[in-house]
Design an enzyme around this catalytic site. Structure first.
Site, PDB file in Angstrom:
ATOM      1  N   HIS A 145       1.104  -3.182  14.601  1.00  8.75           N
ATOM      2  CA  HIS A 145       2.138  -2.999  15.643  1.00  8.75           C
ATOM      3  C   HIS A 145       1.835  -1.810  16.540  1.00  8.75           C
ATOM      4  O   HIS A 145       2.522  -1.602  17.534  1.00  8.75           O
ATOM      5  CB  HIS A 145       3.516  -2.809  15.012  1.00  8.75           C
ATOM      6  CG  HIS A 145       3.971  -3.992  14.217  1.00  8.75           C
ATOM      7  ND1 HIS A 145       4.025  -5.262  14.752  1.00  8.75           N
ATOM      8  CD2 HIS A 145       4.365  -4.107  12.918  1.00  8.75           C
ATOM      9  CE1 HIS A 145       4.449  -6.104  13.810  1.00  8.75           C
ATOM     10  NE2 HIS A 145       4.645  -5.430  12.695  1.00  8.75           N
TER      11      HIS A 145
ATOM     12  N   ASP B 106      -0.609 -11.613   8.846  1.00  9.23           N
ATOM     13  CA  ASP B 106       0.612 -10.924   8.419  1.00  9.23           C
ATOM     14  C   ASP B 106       1.785 -11.754   8.962  1.00  9.23           C
ATOM     15  O   ASP B 106       1.637 -12.472   9.955  1.00  9.23           O
ATOM     16  CB  ASP B 106       0.610  -9.519   9.038  1.00  9.23           C
ATOM     17  CG  ASP B 106       1.801  -8.674   8.622  1.00  9.23           C
ATOM     18  OD1 ASP B 106       1.665  -7.887   7.684  1.00  9.23           O
ATOM     19  OD2 ASP B 106       2.885  -8.807   9.258  1.00  9.23           O
TER      20      ASP B 106
ATOM     21  N   HIS C 179       4.239 -10.874  10.600  1.00  9.50           N
ATOM     22  CA  HIS C 179       4.691 -10.427  11.919  1.00  9.50           C
ATOM     23  C   HIS C 179       3.595 -10.581  12.973  1.00  9.50           C
ATOM     24  O   HIS C 179       2.410 -10.538  12.663  1.00  9.50           O
ATOM     25  CB  HIS C 179       5.105  -8.953  11.865  1.00  9.50           C
ATOM     26  CG  HIS C 179       6.245  -8.687  10.924  1.00  9.50           C
ATOM     27  ND1 HIS C 179       6.038  -8.363   9.595  1.00  9.50           N
ATOM     28  CD2 HIS C 179       7.585  -8.715  11.118  1.00  9.50           C
ATOM     29  CE1 HIS C 179       7.229  -8.191   9.010  1.00  9.50           C
ATOM     30  NE2 HIS C 179       8.181  -8.407   9.911  1.00  9.50           N
TER      31      HIS C 179
ATOM     32  N   ASP D  81       3.428  -9.991   3.461  1.00  6.48           N
ATOM     33  CA  ASP D  81       4.862 -10.176   3.693  1.00  6.48           C
ATOM     34  C   ASP D  81       5.199 -11.635   4.005  1.00  6.48           C
ATOM     35  O   ASP D  81       6.333 -11.961   4.347  1.00  6.48           O
ATOM     36  CB  ASP D  81       5.389  -9.232   4.789  1.00  6.48           C
ATOM     37  CG  ASP D  81       4.515  -9.199   6.020  1.00  6.48           C
ATOM     38  OD1 ASP D  81       3.575 -10.017   6.116  1.00  6.48           O
ATOM     39  OD2 ASP D  81       4.776  -8.361   6.907  1.00  6.48           O
TER      40      ASP D  81
END
Ligand code: ZN
Length: 361
Positions: free
Chosen positions: A171, A208, A210, A288
């Site tokens: 991120h 991931d 995200h 995740d």
């Protein structure tokens, strides 16, 4: 962006522009970095340091995170007898000069505010601690992990694969941190590889849960980097601008199960195979996606995670492309075990080799 005065020279032999000036600074910083060092054959390309783990007077427990998952992954591997402590590669910490390869002075300076760091790592109490303590307890572990991500590319070129048991701060872009990601290790890793490893095409496979908006912004208009991102489209960061920069986007919905997930991955890898021929793969292997993860909201089983990792390693091995794996997000108490089991599976399938000869060096 570093501000470099534009040259008024009209010489055709020495074309200079703000862009090339900044590029020259970047190159010289990369060339003088100590993060790339020679690793003896008595070590395996598994990178980790005990300083990766974050302990902060217990307040780390306020984040829904197992902030020592990195150490626990290695403990499981050692206990299972697949890895010896002495075979693990300890990276150096990324210095300010290393970080300046992509980050600006002003961004790094902003991290001298504990409040700013608390917002990026999403742990509000961090704001009340003196910055020296935040540097030591939070930012130092991250900078070590960044050093590991950068070194992993060199090792992967030498050994065909490398695993940094940490990193994957997808991120964070050059300009801004967020979502627990303070430094843009993926961008740094690829920029170092371009200069030091004589390669010019890299593929990011970001699995991931995200969206990896940090590296997407950093490589927005860079044809040398192909990004395959498969993520839950309904959760953080919902960065629609960065989504435009994904070369191959696979958007999942909350509740996607293992079977549907692996089917989508197979299709995505088939397309990637046709579209791009990389010299390095950066695999962001967040866990995740696991069922029960409060942030990822997908329903992938532990076996599904191992099958996912196996597919990516097979994809690279069949085409003889060096691959690095970063562990990225996924901080449930069960994550470390799942990562370790997946690494053991990779070894059992002969996709990685964890044996070393008692080397002379
Ligand atoms: Zn994530």
């Amino acid at each position: 962006m570093a501000a470099v005065p534009a040259s008024s020279s009209s010489s055709a032999a020495l074309p200079t522009s703000p862009a090339s000036g900044a590029e020259n600074f970047r190159r010289s910083r990369i060339l003088s970095s100590k993060l790339y060092f020679d690793v003896p054959r008595s070590k395996v390309p598994v990178i980790y340091s005990s300083s990766y783990n974050i302990t902060f007077l217990g307040i780390e427990k306020l984040h829904p995170f197992d902030s020592s998952k990195w150490g626990r992954v290695c403990e499981f591997l050692i206990k299972a007898g697949v890895l010896r402590k002495t075979q693990i590669v300890e990276p150096l910490e990324a210095t300010k000069d290393d970080l300046l390869v992509v980050h600006s002075e002003s961004y790094l300076k902003s991290l001298k505010s504990s409040l700013k760091v608390s917002i990026i790592v999403e742990v509000p109490p961090v704001a009340i601690f003196p910055n020296w303590l935040v540097q030591q307890k939070v930012l130092h572990p991250f900078r070590k992990q960044v050093g590991g991500s950068i070194l992993s590319a060199k090792l992967a070129l030498e050994r065909r694969w490398a695993i940094n048991v940490g990193g994957g701060f997808h991120h964070c872009s050059a300009a801004e941190g967020g979502g627990f990601c303070v430094y843009a290790d993926i961008t740094l890793c690829i920029q170092f590889a371009f200069v030091r490893l004589n390669i010019s095409r890299a593929m990011i496979i970001d699995l991931d849960a995200h969206q990896g908006n940090g590296h997407e912004k950093d490589f927005a208009n860079d044809d040398r980097v192909y990004i395959l991102d498969m993520y839950n489209a309904g959760i953080y960061p919902l960065d629609y601008e960065a989504r435009r920069y994904i070369d191959q986007k696979v958007e999942l919905v909350s509740g996607t199960n293992t079977e549907a997930y692996l089917e989508q991955l197979d299709k995505a890898l088939e397309v990637a195979k046709i579209n791009f021929d990389p010299e390095l793969i950066v695999y962001n292997a967040g866990t995740d996606i696991l069922e029960g993860d409060p942030l990822g909201r997908l329903k992938i089983s532990p076996e599904g995670v191992a099958m996912r990792d196996e597919k990516v390693f097979r994809f690279a091995k069949e085409r003889n492309i060096p691959l690095i794996m970063l562990t990225s997000g996924g901080y449930m108490k069960s994550s470390a075990r799942v990562i370790a089991d997946s690494i053991i599976n990779l070894k059992q399938k002969n996709l990685i080799d964890l044996t070393t000869s008692p080397s002379t060096n």
